[in-house]
Design a protein around this motif. Structure first.
Motif, PDB file in Angstrom:
ATOM      1  N   GLU A  66       2.735   1.767  -3.445  1.00 47.89           N
ATOM      2  CA  GLU A  66       1.604   2.173  -4.390  1.00 47.89           C
ATOM      3  C   GLU A  66       1.359   3.766  -4.147  1.00 47.89           C
ATOM      4  O   GLU A  66       1.350   4.366  -5.202  1.00 47.89           O
ATOM      5  CB  GLU A  66       0.095   1.568  -4.029  1.00 47.89           C
ATOM      6  CG  GLU A  66      -0.946   1.877  -5.219  1.00 47.89           C
ATOM      7  CD  GLU A  66      -2.084   0.952  -5.109  1.00 47.89           C
ATOM      8  OE1 GLU A  66      -3.187   1.786  -5.046  1.00 47.89           O
ATOM      9  OE2 GLU A  66      -1.877  -0.120  -4.754  1.00 47.89           O
ATOM     10  N   GLY A 107      -2.612   4.240   3.188  1.00 48.71           N
ATOM     11  CA  GLY A 107      -1.120   4.031   3.914  1.00 48.71           C
ATOM     12  C   GLY A 107      -1.121   4.403   5.246  1.00 48.71           C
ATOM     13  O   GLY A 107      -1.710   5.532   5.716  1.00 48.71           O
ATOM     14  N   ARG A 109       0.763  -1.115  -0.097  1.00 43.14           N
ATOM     15  CA  ARG A 109       0.014   0.144  -0.088  1.00 43.14           C
ATOM     16  C   ARG A 109       0.852   1.403  -0.030  1.00 43.14           C
ATOM     17  O   ARG A 109       0.494   2.227  -0.714  1.00 43.14           O
ATOM     18  CB  ARG A 109      -0.970   0.030   1.479  1.00 43.14           C
ATOM     19  CG  ARG A 109      -2.178  -1.042   1.262  1.00 43.14           C
ATOM     20  CD  ARG A 109      -2.975  -0.701   2.359  1.00 43.14           C
ATOM     21  NE  ARG A 109      -4.092  -1.543   2.224  1.00 43.14           N
ATOM     22  CZ  ARG A 109      -4.588  -2.435   3.196  1.00 43.14           C
ATOM     23  NH1 ARG A 109      -4.029  -2.353   4.307  1.00 43.14           N
ATOM     24  NH2 ARG A 109      -5.348  -3.225   3.026  1.00 43.14           N
ATOM     25  N   GLU A 110       1.884   1.224   0.847  1.00 40.49           N
ATOM     26  CA  GLU A 110       2.730   2.554   0.899  1.00 40.49           C
ATOM     27  C   GLU A 110       3.514   2.685  -0.381  1.00 40.49           C
ATOM     28  O   GLU A 110       3.750   3.627  -0.738  1.00 40.49           O
ATOM     29  CB  GLU A 110       3.698   2.388   2.204  1.00 40.49           C
ATOM     30  CG  GLU A 110       3.041   2.385   3.503  1.00 40.49           C
ATOM     31  CD  GLU A 110       2.290   1.283   3.801  1.00 40.49           C
ATOM     32  OE1 GLU A 110       1.378   1.419   4.604  1.00 40.49           O
ATOM     33  OE2 GLU A 110       2.473  -0.058   3.354  1.00 40.49           O
ATOM     34  N   SER A 138      -4.613   8.882   1.898  1.00 36.50           N
ATOM     35  CA  SER A 138      -4.824   7.558   1.415  1.00 36.50           C
ATOM     36  C   SER A 138      -4.668   6.448   2.358  1.00 36.50           C
ATOM     37  O   SER A 138      -4.894   6.698   3.543  1.00 36.50           O
ATOM     38  CB  SER A 138      -3.326   7.290   0.568  1.00 36.50           C
ATOM     39  OG  SER A 138      -2.228   7.422   1.464  1.00 36.50           O
TER      40      SER A 138
END
Length: 134
Positions: free
Chosen positions: A17, A47, A14-15, A45
């Protein structure tokens, strides 16, 4: 510029991305992020701010000292979060700490990090020029 490709552990997908969506695709770019920039990214986001900060710490060890990303991650999990912390570490204590952590994470699947390697990391950190990331 570091020769290490920007490939954080899959757990940080996720981070990664989030970073790539903002055009950040290198350890150098990640290392230079400010706390404010990380806070803004995480607020906009899915993240985690803490995970982005951890990745930035890993990036700074990779860029400043020339460690491999896996080595930097291991040191972070062992409590060494920056060049100064590594430069002032006691080699024997750090070796023991890294060994315990490595055994708890991988068991006997990986060979333990040799004391000579830990000493080399400390020498590299001591020799690395200080850098202000602000």
């Amino acid at each position: 510029m570091t020769a290490e490709p920007f490939s954080p552990a899959p757990a940080y997908h996720r981070e990664v991305e989030i970073l790539r969506d903002r055009g950040l695709a290198s350890w150098e770019e990640l290392a230079g992020l400010s706390a404010v920039a990380i806070r803004r990214m995480s607020a906009q986001s899915a993240g985690s701010e803490a995970r982005l900060i951890r990745l930035r710490g890993q990036a700074r060890l990779v860029v400043e000292i020339g460690l491999a990303p896996a080595e930097a991650a291991l040191l972070l999990h062992a409590g060494v979060c920056d060049r100064l912390g590594l430069a002032t570490a006691d080699a024997h204590n750090l070796h023991r700490q890294v060994g315990r952590l490595q055994r708890s994470l991988t068991g006997t699947a990986m060979a333990p990090v040799p004391l000579a390697t830990v000493r080399a990391w400390i020498r590299q950190a001591t020799a690395a020029p200080g850098r202000s990331w602000n």
